[in-house]
Write a protein that holds these residues in place. Structure first.
Motif, short mmCIF file in Angstrom:
data_model
loop_
_atom_site.label_atom_id
_atom_site.label_comp_id
_atom_site.label_asym_id
_atom_site.label_seq_id
_atom_site.Cartn_x
_atom_site.Cartn_y
_atom_site.Cartn_z
N ALA A 6 2.16 1.69 -3.55
CA ALA A 6 1.07 2.13 -4.43
C ALA A 6 0.72 3.60 -4.18
CB ALA A 6 -0.16 1.24 -4.22
N ALA A 7 0.77 4.03 -2.92
CA ALA A 7 0.50 5.43 -2.61
C ALA A 7 1.56 6.34 -3.24
CB ALA A 7 0.45 5.62 -1.09
N LEU A 9 -4.18 4.87 1.22
CA LEU A 9 -3.24 3.75 1.07
C LEU A 9 -2.04 3.91 2.00
CD1 LEU A 9 -3.28 3.13 -2.78
CD2 LEU A 9 -4.10 1.59 -1.00
N ILE A 38 -3.11 2.91 5.45
CA ILE A 38 -3.20 1.44 5.53
C ILE A 38 -1.80 0.84 5.67
CG2 ILE A 38 -3.76 -0.64 4.19
CD1 ILE A 38 -6.17 0.94 3.06
N GLY A 39 -0.85 1.38 4.91
CA GLY A 39 0.53 0.90 5.00
C GLY A 39 1.17 1.18 6.34
N THR A 98 -6.89 9.04 -2.22
CA THR A 98 -6.58 7.61 -2.37
C THR A 98 -5.16 7.31 -1.89
OG1 THR A 98 -8.07 7.53 -4.26
CG2 THR A 98 -6.58 5.67 -3.97
N ALA A 99 -4.22 8.16 -2.28
CA ALA A 99 -2.83 7.96 -1.84
C ALA A 99 -2.73 8.09 -0.32
CB ALA A 99 -1.91 8.96 -2.52
N PRO A 133 0.81 -1.22 0.00
CA PRO A 133 0.00 0.00 0.00
C PRO A 133 0.85 1.28 0.00
CG PRO A 133 -0.88 -1.54 1.59
CD PRO A 133 0.41 -2.10 1.11
N ALA A 145 5.42 4.10 2.94
CA ALA A 145 4.14 4.52 3.51
C ALA A 145 4.29 5.81 4.30
CB ALA A 145 3.58 3.41 4.41
#
Length: 181
Positions: A85-86, A134, A137-138, A130-131, A82, A151
């Motif tokens: 991806a962020a 994520l 979450i990370g 969204t970033a 995550p 993250a």
């Protein structure tokens, strides 16, 4: 003191039987000879150090000078996907201003600048939110320890981006209200 007293130590030294030299006494002349000679770099004594007191935790793989790893070949924990991806979403968000002139040229043919501005704002805020989600979450996931810095960096960058977007929105609203008077 008489002259006989001064001769007494000499006569007693000759009267005693010859003793063998002890290892300490035998080493003294050689040490004196070595002290007179310059010390060669190869002869210099290497200092002996105590073994290190600190032992790194077993969770970190130690890299040997040959390039290989000792101990565990893989660090425990999984990759912080995550967070990565962020960071990727934030990269896309950073590239949008490069493409904005192309979008505005396309919009110039249809004179629909208002719709394009709204779409770009929605895409910008959606990518930042969204970033940020994520990245959180990370950060919260305890088992994803590898690349945790991704993250952390994404959370900071998304937070700064959201603050910047908020100030831009506030500036636009102030301009819109000030021009209406």
């Amino acid at each position: 003191m008489s002259s006989n007293d001064a001769q007494l130590p000499q006569s007693s030294a000759t009267a005693q039987p010859a003793r063998t030299a002890s290892p300490v006494q035998a080493a003294q002349p050689t040490q004196a000879a070595q002290a007179a000679q310059p010390v060669q770099p190869a002869q210099a004594a290497v200092p002996q150090y105590a073994p290190p007191q600190y032992q790194p935790p077993a969770q970190y793989a130690q890299v040997t000078p040959g390039g290989g790893q000792r101990g565990n070949a893989h660090a425990p924990g999984s990759l912080n996907v995550p967070g990565i991806a962020a960071l990727a979403l934030l990269l896309v968000n950073a590239l949008i201003p490069m493409l904005t002139p192309t979008f505005y040229r396309l919009a110039a043919s249809s004179d629909d600048f208002q719709l394009l501005g709204t779409i770009l704002s929605i895409v910008n805020i959606a990518l930042l939110l969204t970033a940020g989600a994520l990245a959180i979450i990370g950060l919260v996931a305890k088992r994803m320890t590898r690349w945790r810095w991704a993250a952390i960096g994404a959370a900071v960058a998304a937070g700064i981006g959201l603050v910047s977007y908020g100030f831009s929105l506030l500036g636009g609203l102030i301009y819109q209200f000030s021009s209406s008077f």
